[in-house]
Scaffold this active site. Structure first.
Site, PDB file in Angstrom:
ATOM      1  N   TYR A 169       0.860  -1.190   0.000  1.00  0.00           N
ATOM      2  CA  TYR A 169       0.000   0.000   0.000  1.00  0.00           C
ATOM      3  C   TYR A 169       0.889   1.231   0.000  1.00  0.00           C
ATOM      4  O   TYR A 169       1.845   1.308   0.778  1.00  0.00           O
ATOM      5  CB  TYR A 169      -0.900   0.005   1.251  1.00  0.00           C
ATOM      6  CG  TYR A 169      -1.772   1.229   1.339  1.00  0.00           C
ATOM      7  CD1 TYR A 169      -2.833   1.404   0.451  1.00  0.00           C
ATOM      8  CD2 TYR A 169      -1.532   2.227   2.286  1.00  0.00           C
ATOM      9  CE1 TYR A 169      -3.641   2.540   0.508  1.00  0.00           C
ATOM     10  CE2 TYR A 169      -2.332   3.365   2.354  1.00  0.00           C
ATOM     11  CZ  TYR A 169      -3.386   3.513   1.467  1.00  0.00           C
ATOM     12  OH  TYR A 169      -4.178   4.627   1.529  1.00  0.00           O
ATOM     13  N   ASP A 271       9.361   3.559  -0.458  1.00  0.00           N
ATOM     14  CA  ASP A 271       8.287   4.142   0.337  1.00  0.00           C
ATOM     15  C   ASP A 271       8.571   3.791   1.790  1.00  0.00           C
ATOM     16  O   ASP A 271       8.319   2.675   2.244  1.00  0.00           O
ATOM     17  CB  ASP A 271       6.931   3.581  -0.119  1.00  0.00           C
ATOM     18  CG  ASP A 271       5.786   4.079   0.764  1.00  0.00           C
ATOM     19  OD1 ASP A 271       6.067   4.779   1.759  1.00  0.00           O
ATOM     20  OD2 ASP A 271       4.630   3.748   0.459  1.00  0.00           O
ATOM     21  N   LYS A 299       3.881   9.926   8.299  1.00  0.00           N
ATOM     22  CA  LYS A 299       3.539   9.358   9.613  1.00  0.00           C
ATOM     23  C   LYS A 299       4.379   9.927  10.762  1.00  0.00           C
ATOM     24  O   LYS A 299       4.187  11.055  11.154  1.00  0.00           O
ATOM     25  CB  LYS A 299       3.634   7.834   9.549  1.00  0.00           C
ATOM     26  CG  LYS A 299       2.550   7.239   8.614  1.00  0.00           C
ATOM     27  CD  LYS A 299       2.263   5.805   8.923  1.00  0.00           C
ATOM     28  CE  LYS A 299       1.414   5.121   7.867  1.00  0.00           C
ATOM     29  NZ  LYS A 299       0.023   4.934   8.223  1.00  0.00           N
TER      30      LYS A 299
HETATM   31  C1  LIG Z   1       3.685   2.331   3.242  1.00  0.00           C
HETATM   32  C2  LIG Z   1       2.663   3.431   3.170  1.00  0.00           C
HETATM   33  N1  LIG Z   1       2.786   4.362   2.229  1.00  0.00           N
HETATM   34  C3  LIG Z   1       1.905   5.385   2.129  1.00  0.00           C
HETATM   35  C4  LIG Z   1       0.853   5.489   3.001  1.00  0.00           C
HETATM   36  C5  LIG Z   1      -0.118   6.618   2.879  1.00  0.00           C
HETATM   37  O1  LIG Z   1       0.068   7.519   3.913  1.00  0.00           O
HETATM   38  P1  LIG Z   1      -1.108   8.537   4.322  1.00  0.00           P
HETATM   39  O2  LIG Z   1      -2.174   7.731   4.976  1.00  0.00           O
HETATM   40  O3  LIG Z   1      -0.434   9.517   5.231  1.00  0.00           O
HETATM   41  O4  LIG Z   1      -1.577   9.179   3.063  1.00  0.00           O
HETATM   42  C6  LIG Z   1       0.695   4.539   4.005  1.00  0.00           C
HETATM   43  C7  LIG Z   1      -0.431   4.620   4.962  1.00  0.00           C
HETATM   44  O5  LIG Z   1      -0.692   3.751   5.751  1.00  0.00           O
HETATM   45  C8  LIG Z   1       1.617   3.466   4.085  1.00  0.00           C
HETATM   46  O6  LIG Z   1       1.495   2.503   5.015  1.00  0.00           O
END
Ligand SMILES: Cc1ncc(COP(=O)(O)O)c(C=O)c1O
Length: 463
Positions: A169, A271, A299
C-alpha cells in the site's frame, strides 16, 4: 535491528475459535457503551460513521478521548497501552513535552504562512544526515509523498509505466491504488500478476500504467523490464513490506533491485512512510545500506501532526529545483508541522529511543513466543526497531501470495483479547503491526505479554 523467532506447532481454527471470537466481540462492545452510542450518532453526519474508512473496525469503531505518554483512553474511560500508534505515526508517544512545547510556541506565533520557515532547513538537514540523500521537500501525507515520487520518476525519465509490488500500500492516489490487497480471483497468475484496481473510481487507463511484481523476486522485475524495454520510469516499494504483517527483504534483494532498475534507465523509490524513522534512525535505507533515488516519509516524522516528505539524489531533486517538476502544496512545510518535526527528530528520536525500542521489542517477542509455544500454537515474530508483529503461521512468508494463505481469525482474536485487556493494537488482523513509542516502558511491554498469555490459553482451548 532485525530479529525474528518462531514457535513450531500448528494452530487449528474451527467453529470453536469462532465462538471464542464472538464472545470476545461481545465483551468488547459491552466495555464501550459510549463508543457504541457515538458510532450510531455519527452515522448521521459522517459517511460510514467515521473519518477514514480504516476506522471502521469490527465489532465497532473505538472512539478515543485523549492520549498521554504511552497510553490512550477511550470515551468510556478505558485505558490502553497504545501500540496502534495512530497507524504508526505516534512514534514519539502522546503529548510529548518537547513536541507539545514546539507546537504551542509556534501556534502562538502563527500556524500558516505558505512561506518557508527556518525549521524547514533544520528538518531537511537532519533527514539528509539520517538517510544520506542530499535534498528534500515536504508534503502533508504519505499519499502526497508517494504521488510526488511517482510524478518525479516519470518527469525525469520521460516514461509513463511504473512497477509496484503486489500487496504493498502506498496511499490512495490512482497510480498506486493497484493490486494493494487483491483477492486470489483478482490477483491473476502468480508468475504474471494482474494490475488489479484496488477501489472503484480508479480509471483503467491509469491502472494499466502500473505493472505488478512480486516481493523478493528479482526475476519478476527483470521480466517486466524486458517486456517493456525503455518504457518503465521506475519502481516503488516498501523496502520492508509492512502492510502484510512484516515481510523482510532477502539478503541482496534491495541492492540487486537497484542495479537492475538502473541498468534499464529506471529509478528506485523506497516508500518509507511506515519504515522510515521506526526501523532505525535512517529507516530501511540506512539499515540495509542501499540508497534509492527517492525516499518517501510521512507518519512519525510529524510527531503526531500531518506531514509528508520526499528526499532524493541531486539528480532527482534537480528536476524540482529547475522547475521541470512542480512540487507544490499550500500547506507544504507548514510551520506547525515543521516545528513538530524539528522537535521529534532532534529531541525525541535520539539513539536512546532506538535502544528502548530494541529492548522492549525483544521482551515482547520473547515473552509472546514463550507463551504461544507453551500452548502449542504456531506463530512467529518479525521485529524491526519500534515495529513488530506476531504472525500466526507455521513458517515465515516471503511475499503477498504466501501472506494471503494465512488465516485471519487468530490475528483478530489476538487483537480482541489485547483490546479487552488494555492494549490497543492496530485492527485489520494479520495485516498490521505494533509501533512502540519513545514513551513506552517495561510495564507496557509486560501488559502486552500477559495478554498474549491470555490469548494463548483461549486459542489453545479451540483446538
Ligand atoms: C507504506 C505506506 N505508504 C503510504 C501510506 C499513505 O500515507 P497517508 O495515509 O499519510 O496518506 C501509508 C499509509 O498507511 C503506508 O502505510
Amino acid at each position: 535491528m532485525t530479529t525474528e523467532a518462531s514457535t513450531d506447532t500448528t494452530l487449528t481454527t474451527d467453529a470453536k475459535l469462532k465462538a471464542i471470537i464472538a464472545e470476545q466481540e461481545e465483551i468488547f462492545v459491552r466495555r464501550q457503551p459510549k463508543s457504541q452510542r457515538l458510532a450510531e450518532q455519527a452515522k448521521q453526519y459522517l459517511a460510514g460513521g467515521v473519518t477514514s474508512s480504516w476506522q471502521i473496525t469490527v465489532p465497532q469503531p473505538v472512539w478515543l478521548s485523549r492520549g498521554r505518554g504511552s497510553k490512550v483512553w477511550d470515551v468510556d474511560g478505558n485505558e490502553y497501552v497504545d501500540l496502534h500508534g495512530g497507524y504508526g505515526a505516534a512514534l514519539a508517544g502522546h503529548a510529548h513535552p518537547a513536541i507539545a512545547k514546539a507546537i504551542t510556541d509556534q501556534a502562538q506565533n502563527g500556524t500558516h504562512f505558505a512561506q518557508p520557515t527556518p525549521d524547514a532547513v533544520t528538518v531537511a538537514h537532519e533527514l539528509a544526515r539520517r538517510f544520506g540523500l542530499p535534498s528534500w521537500r515536504f508534503a502533508n501525507s504519505g499519499t502526497e509523498a508517494t504521488m510526488d515520487a511517482v510524478h518525479l520518476m516519470r518527469s525525469i525519465t520521460g516514461r509513463d509505466l511504473i512497477i509496484k509490488i503486489e500487496g504493498c500500500y502506498h496511499g490512495h492516489h490512482d497510480s498506486v491504488q493497484v493490486s494493494v490487497a487483491p483477492e486470489e480471483e483478482d490477483a491473476g497468475p502468480r508468475e504474471k500478476p494482474n494490475s488489479a484496481p484496488s477501489s472503484s473510481g480508479i480509471p483503467k487507463a491509469i491502472t494499466d500504467l502500473t505493472l505488478i511484481a512480486t516481493f523478493n523476486d528479482l526475476d519478476s522485475v527483470a521480466r517486466l523490464l524486458d517486456e517493456h524495454q525503455g518504457q518503465i520510469a521506475g519502481m516503488i516499494l516498501e523496502p520492508v513490506m509492512m502492510n502484510a504483517g512484516i515481510i523482510k527483504p532477502e539478503p541482496g534483494y534491495l541492492a540487486n533491485l537497484k542495479d537492475l532498475l538502473h541498468d534499464h534507465g529506471a529509478l528506485l523509490t523506497f516508500d518509507e512512510v511506515k519504515t522510515g524513522l521506526t526501523v532505525g534512525p535512517g529507516g530501511a535505507t540506512q539499515l540495509f545500506g542501499v540508497q534509492p533515488d527517492i525516499v518517501c516519509l510521512a507518519k512519525s516524522l510529524g510527531g503526531g501532526v500531518p506531514c509528508g516528505a520526499i528526499g532524493g539524489t541531486a539528480e532527482v531533486m534537480g528536476a524540482i529545483a529547475d522547475g521541470r517538476y512542480e512540487q507544490v502544496g499550500t500547506f507544504n512545510g507548514n510551520p506547525l508541522t515543521m516545528a513538530a518535526a524539528r522537535a521529534t527528530l532532534t529531541q525525541v528520536l535520539t539513539m536512546d529511543a532506538y535502544s528502548r525500542f530494541d529492548h522492549l521489542g525483544r521482551l515482547m517477542m520473547d515473552g509472546a513466543l514463550e507463551a504461544l509455544q507453551a500452548a502449542g500454537l504456531s506463530a512467529y515474530c518479525r521485529r524491526f526497531g519500534a515495529k513488530g508483529c506476531l504472525v500466526f503461521n507455521h513458517e515465515p512468508v516471503r511475499d503477498y501470495r504466501e501472506f494471503l494463505e494465512i488465516d485471519n481469525a487468530p490475528s483478530h482474536l489476538h487483537w480482541l483479547v489485547q483490546h479487552n485487556n488494555g492494549v490497543f493494537l492496530p485492527p485489520w488482523g494479520k495485516s498490521e503491526q505494533w509501533t512502540l513509542s519513545a514513551q513506552h516502558d517495561l510495564a507496557d511491554a509486560e501488559r502486552f505479554v500477559t495478554n498474549v498469555q491470555r490469548f494463548a490459553l483461549l486459542a489453545a482451548g479451540a483446538r
